[in-house]
Design a protein around this motif. Sequence first.
Motif, mmCIF file in Angstrom:
data_model
loop_
_atom_site.group_PDB
_atom_site.id
_atom_site.type_symbol
_atom_site.label_atom_id
_atom_site.label_comp_id
_atom_site.label_asym_id
_atom_site.label_seq_id
_atom_site.Cartn_x
_atom_site.Cartn_y
_atom_site.Cartn_z
ATOM 1 N N GLY A 88 1.763 -5.188 2.289
ATOM 2 C CA GLY A 88 2.391 -6.362 1.689
ATOM 3 C C GLY A 88 1.532 -6.979 0.606
ATOM 4 O O GLY A 88 2.041 -7.491 -0.390
ATOM 5 N N LYS A 89 0.223 -6.904 0.780
ATOM 6 C CA LYS A 89 -0.678 -7.435 -0.235
ATOM 7 C C LYS A 89 -0.587 -6.605 -1.516
ATOM 8 O O LYS A 89 -0.574 -7.134 -2.618
ATOM 9 C CB LYS A 89 -2.116 -7.413 0.281
ATOM 10 C CG LYS A 89 -3.118 -7.906 -0.736
ATOM 11 C CD LYS A 89 -4.536 -7.806 -0.220
ATOM 12 C CE LYS A 89 -5.515 -8.273 -1.289
ATOM 13 N NZ LYS A 89 -6.893 -8.078 -0.860
ATOM 14 N N ARG A 90 -0.472 -5.292 -1.372
ATOM 15 C CA ARG A 90 -0.436 -4.401 -2.532
ATOM 16 C C ARG A 90 0.923 -4.371 -3.220
ATOM 17 O O ARG A 90 0.990 -4.295 -4.443
ATOM 18 C CB ARG A 90 -0.811 -2.979 -2.104
ATOM 19 C CG ARG A 90 -2.273 -2.796 -1.790
ATOM 20 C CD ARG A 90 -2.580 -1.335 -1.585
ATOM 21 N NE ARG A 90 -1.745 -0.729 -0.551
ATOM 22 C CZ ARG A 90 -2.040 -0.688 0.739
ATOM 23 N NH1 ARG A 90 -3.152 -1.229 1.161
ATOM 24 N NH2 ARG A 90 -1.245 -0.105 1.598
ATOM 25 N N THR A 91 2.009 -4.411 -2.445
ATOM 26 C CA THR A 91 3.340 -4.233 -3.037
ATOM 27 C C THR A 91 3.834 -5.460 -3.773
ATOM 28 O O THR A 91 4.641 -5.347 -4.671
ATOM 29 C CB THR A 91 4.379 -3.857 -1.961
ATOM 30 O OG1 THR A 91 4.414 -4.885 -0.966
ATOM 31 C CG2 THR A 91 4.061 -2.518 -1.342
ATOM 32 N N GLY A 92 3.407 -6.610 -3.380
ATOM 33 C CA GLY A 92 3.834 -7.811 -4.079
ATOM 34 C C GLY A 92 5.093 -8.434 -3.526
ATOM 35 O O GLY A 92 5.706 -9.262 -4.182
ATOM 36 N N ALA B 22 7.307 -12.459 0.528
ATOM 37 C CA ALA B 22 7.221 -12.907 1.918
ATOM 38 C C ALA B 22 5.964 -12.378 2.600
ATOM 39 O O ALA B 22 5.418 -13.017 3.487
ATOM 40 C CB ALA B 22 8.460 -12.468 2.685
ATOM 41 N N ASP B 23 5.502 -11.212 2.163
ATOM 42 C CA ASP B 23 4.381 -10.571 2.843
ATOM 43 C C ASP B 23 3.096 -10.580 2.033
ATOM 44 O O ASP B 23 2.058 -10.135 2.518
ATOM 45 C CB ASP B 23 4.740 -9.114 3.163
ATOM 46 C CG ASP B 23 5.971 -9.011 4.037
ATOM 47 O OD1 ASP B 23 6.260 -9.983 4.757
ATOM 48 O OD2 ASP B 23 6.643 -7.967 3.992
ATOM 49 N N LYS B 24 3.123 -11.068 0.809
ATOM 50 C CA LYS B 24 1.974 -10.971 -0.090
ATOM 51 C C LYS B 24 0.739 -11.699 0.428
ATOM 52 O O LYS B 24 -0.370 -11.204 0.305
ATOM 53 C CB LYS B 24 2.340 -11.502 -1.468
ATOM 54 C CG LYS B 24 1.306 -11.169 -2.514
ATOM 55 C CD LYS B 24 1.882 -11.299 -3.889
ATOM 56 C CE LYS B 24 0.892 -10.931 -4.951
ATOM 57 N NZ LYS B 24 0.665 -9.512 -5.080
ATOM 58 N N GLY B 25 0.910 -12.848 1.071
ATOM 59 C CA GLY B 25 -0.248 -13.620 1.518
ATOM 60 C C GLY B 25 -0.541 -13.523 3.001
ATOM 61 O O GLY B 25 -1.366 -14.281 3.519
#
Length: 185
Positions: A125-129, A132-135
Amino acid sequence: MQKYTQLSEENRYQIKALLDAGHNQSEIARTIGVHRSTICRELNRNVTNSNSEDKAYCPKAAQQLTDQRHADKPKHRRFTDVLKAQARQWLIEEKLSPELISGRWSVMGIDGVSHETLYQWIWAGKRTGDPADKGLYKHLKHGRHKRRRGNRQDSRGRIKGRVSITKRPEVVDTEPAITTISVII
């Protein structure tokens, strides 16, 4: 090299017929087109032991046993959107680790995923951007990946401003005078 295929019910009936005809396991394997260890394993798993002298291979019972083994083995679980939403909530609001999240699912009887799958999801999630999942990685206890061996930018164990041993002063090469130290006990 032969590709692996599971024995079918037809193969099991062929095994039975060839056994009754007096063929050995190697001949049966060549006839069916499988490795001889497959035939050995099939006979070891599926020979009925009604009494010690009367050991017989029954293809119908062997197929039923195989079907039961396939039904009983653990299946791949899907990480659904419902599970992701619940994991996201527990991670952010309750500050649960992925280990605790997967443990809570098993206590609740929910067919969840492993903690390793949760970690992979968080770091992906951090890599894909995905917004909802980035942080989500920020809510982990450690908050970042562990450093890996062989990383050239790694600065652990390095002394700032160190001088090579070949550039040490000549004073260091001279023999020091022997001094005695008295210890008071």
